[in-house]
Structures are given as structure tokens and as C-alpha cells.
Design a protein around this motif. Structure first.
Motif, mmCIF file in Angstrom:
data_model
loop_
_atom_site.group_PDB
_atom_site.id
_atom_site.type_symbol
_atom_site.label_atom_id
_atom_site.label_comp_id
_atom_site.label_asym_id
_atom_site.label_seq_id
_atom_site.Cartn_x
_atom_site.Cartn_y
_atom_site.Cartn_z
ATOM 1 N N VAL A 1 50.530 39.416 41.724
ATOM 2 C CA VAL A 1 49.917 38.876 40.916
ATOM 3 C C VAL A 1 49.445 39.531 39.517
ATOM 4 O O VAL A 1 49.897 39.172 38.483
ATOM 5 N N GLY A 2 48.769 40.718 40.030
ATOM 6 C CA GLY A 2 48.607 41.823 38.746
ATOM 7 C C GLY A 2 47.500 42.884 39.197
ATOM 8 O O GLY A 2 47.426 43.427 40.250
ATOM 9 N N TYR A 3 46.471 43.311 38.177
ATOM 10 C CA TYR A 3 45.738 44.180 38.513
ATOM 11 C C TYR A 3 44.310 43.737 37.881
ATOM 12 O O TYR A 3 44.063 42.773 36.973
ATOM 13 N N ILE A 4 43.355 44.356 38.538
ATOM 14 C CA ILE A 4 41.836 43.746 38.129
ATOM 15 C C ILE A 4 41.265 45.124 38.004
ATOM 16 O O ILE A 4 41.210 46.089 39.101
ATOM 17 N N LEU A 5 40.187 45.447 36.938
ATOM 18 C CA LEU A 5 39.259 46.481 36.878
ATOM 19 C C LEU A 5 37.944 45.778 36.943
ATOM 20 O O LEU A 5 37.618 44.915 36.301
ATOM 21 N N LYS A 6 37.156 46.189 37.973
ATOM 22 C CA LYS A 6 35.739 45.615 38.109
ATOM 23 C C LYS A 6 35.008 46.564 38.421
ATOM 24 O O LYS A 6 35.011 47.605 39.044
ATOM 25 N N LYS A 7 33.369 46.260 38.252
ATOM 26 C CA LYS A 7 32.534 47.017 38.850
ATOM 27 C C LYS A 7 32.605 47.311 40.226
ATOM 28 O O LYS A 7 32.667 46.549 41.109
ATOM 29 N N PRO A 8 31.967 48.680 40.713
ATOM 30 C CA PRO A 8 32.214 48.864 42.048
ATOM 31 C C PRO A 8 31.064 48.366 42.632
ATOM 32 O O PRO A 8 30.065 48.293 42.134
#
Length: 224
Positions: free
Chosen positions: A217-224
Motif C-alpha cells: 500500500v505505502g507508508y505512514i508516519l503517526k504518533k508513537p
């Protein structure tokens, strides 16, 4: 903030339009010089992005007409012409900046933001934060939990894009459009390599990870 794009190449126009919309701008697109002039005479754009080689009316003639009508809309010229004389002529016509093709969208966006800052309040905050990760687009400083992170230019551009889209899955195609120029060969693993490098810098030494790969699908950056 509304931007006018006058570009007859459909592929380039789509990349620029999509990228600017994701950056928070409203974009009106014209595929020829005459239509571009009809849009531009309203003076409602800050700035206009104008290609030189256009059907019906070339970009330089369009800019000259705007200036003759005392319309001061800032203009960025896009052109495949790279000689000094071509750039000088474009600037003398009344444009404010000149960007040669091929170009990286990130550079075009930076130039748009620079023109916006000259005459108005910046359209984007000077500092972006996602959890304990902070990025400053102006000073180009990045830190996590107060620890500085040293990034290469393309790593910085990619991280800024991820942070502006935090919590959303971003496809490899979108990364290519935003970080590489429109002539980049998508059939390479350069995106994966760059994401891996960035992940090592952003998550190294931290128990909770922020940058994730969603297989297929791809990539995601999210709060830890």
C-alpha cells in the motif's frame, strides 16, 4: 490561497495541481495562454505559475500583457529553456522567478512559498510537530524528543511530506510525485531505500516507532 497554473502538458499539470492542493492551495488550471490570460486578469492569484511554450498565446506574451494592465500577480516561469539569455529575458518580461524543466516538485513548492511570504502571511506554520518529532521548514532543523536529527535534503523533503500527512497512508506513487521530479523512473527501489534511511534516523534509539511500511500500500508516519 489561490494559485493559477498555465501549463499545456497534462502530466506535469496534474502533478503540480495535486501537489499544491495537498499543500493547502486552491489551484485553477489553464491549458493554453489565452485561457490563462482570462483567469489571470482578475488578479486573484498569488502567485501564477506559467509555462513559456503554450498554444494560442506564449507565456512571455501573457506576462507582458498582465504587466501592461498593471496586474502585479507574482509569476513563476516554467521552461525547458535553460540558457542564461532565456532566463534573463523571462525575468525582464516581468516574472519573479524562473524554474527550468525537469524540476522536483519540492523545489517548485519552496519557490511558491517564498513568493507568498513576500507579500502575505505564510500559508503554512513555521514549525510542524507530530508527537515528539518536530520539523522547522524555515531553519530546516529536525529533532525528536529534543535530540537533533541530521537529514540530507531529500530525506528532509520526504519527512516534511510525511509529517504534513501524518496519520494517512501515502502511496509510493505520491512519494515519487512529491520528492522526485516528474521524469524519475518509478521502476526502481529508490523510494524504499530513502524511506529506510529516514526510518533509521527518525526511529533509531526510540522504543516506539513512528514511520511504518504498509506492505503493498505505502507508508505512514503517526504518533508513537
Amino acid at each position: 490561497m489561490r494559485i493559477l497554473l498555465v501549463e499545456d502538458d497534462a502530466k506535469i499539470a496534474a502533478i503540480i495541481t495535486n501537489g499544491l492542493k495537498q499543500a493547502g492551495f486552491v489551484v485553477d488550471h489553464a491549458a493554453d495562454g489565452s485561457t490563462g490570460l482570462d483567469f489571470a486578469v482578475t488578479g486573484a492569484y498569488k502567485p501564477a505559475i506559467i509555462d513559456i511554450m503554450l498554444p494560442q498565446m506564449d507565456g512571455l506574451s501573457l506576462i507582458e500583457e498582465l504587466r501592461s494592465q498593471n496586474i502585479s500577480t507574482p509569476v513563476i516561469i516554467l521552461s525547458a529553456k535553460k540558457s542564461v539569455n532565456d532566463r534573463v529575458r523571462g525575468l525582464q518580461t516581468g516574472s519573479d522567478d524562473y524554474l527550468t524543466k525537469p524540476f522536483a516538485f519540492a523545489e517548485l513548492l519552496a519557490r511558491v512559498q517564498a513568493l507568498v511570504r513576500r507579500g502575505a502571511t505564510p500559508v503554512q506554520p513555521s514549525r510542524i510537530s507530530v508527537g515528539d518529532l518536530t520539523l522547522d521548514p524555515v531553519s530546516r532543523e529536525v529533532s525528536r524528543a529534543g535530540v537533533p536529527i541530521d537529514l540530507q535534503p531529500r530525506e528532509f523533503t520526504l519527512l516534511e511530506y510525511f509529517m504534513r500527512n501524518s496519520g494517512r497512508v501515502v502511496s509510493k506513487t505520491l512519494v515519487l510525485d512529491q520528492v522526485w521530479d516528474y521524469k524519475f523512473d518509478p521502476h526502481t527501489n529508490s523510494v524504499d531505500v530513502l524511506v529506510c534511511r529516514l526510518r533509521n534516523k527518525v526511529d533509531k534509539g526510540f522504543e516506539k516507532k513512528m514511520l511504518h511500511t504498509i506492505r503493498g500500500v505505502g507508508y505512514i508516519l503517526k504518533k508513537p
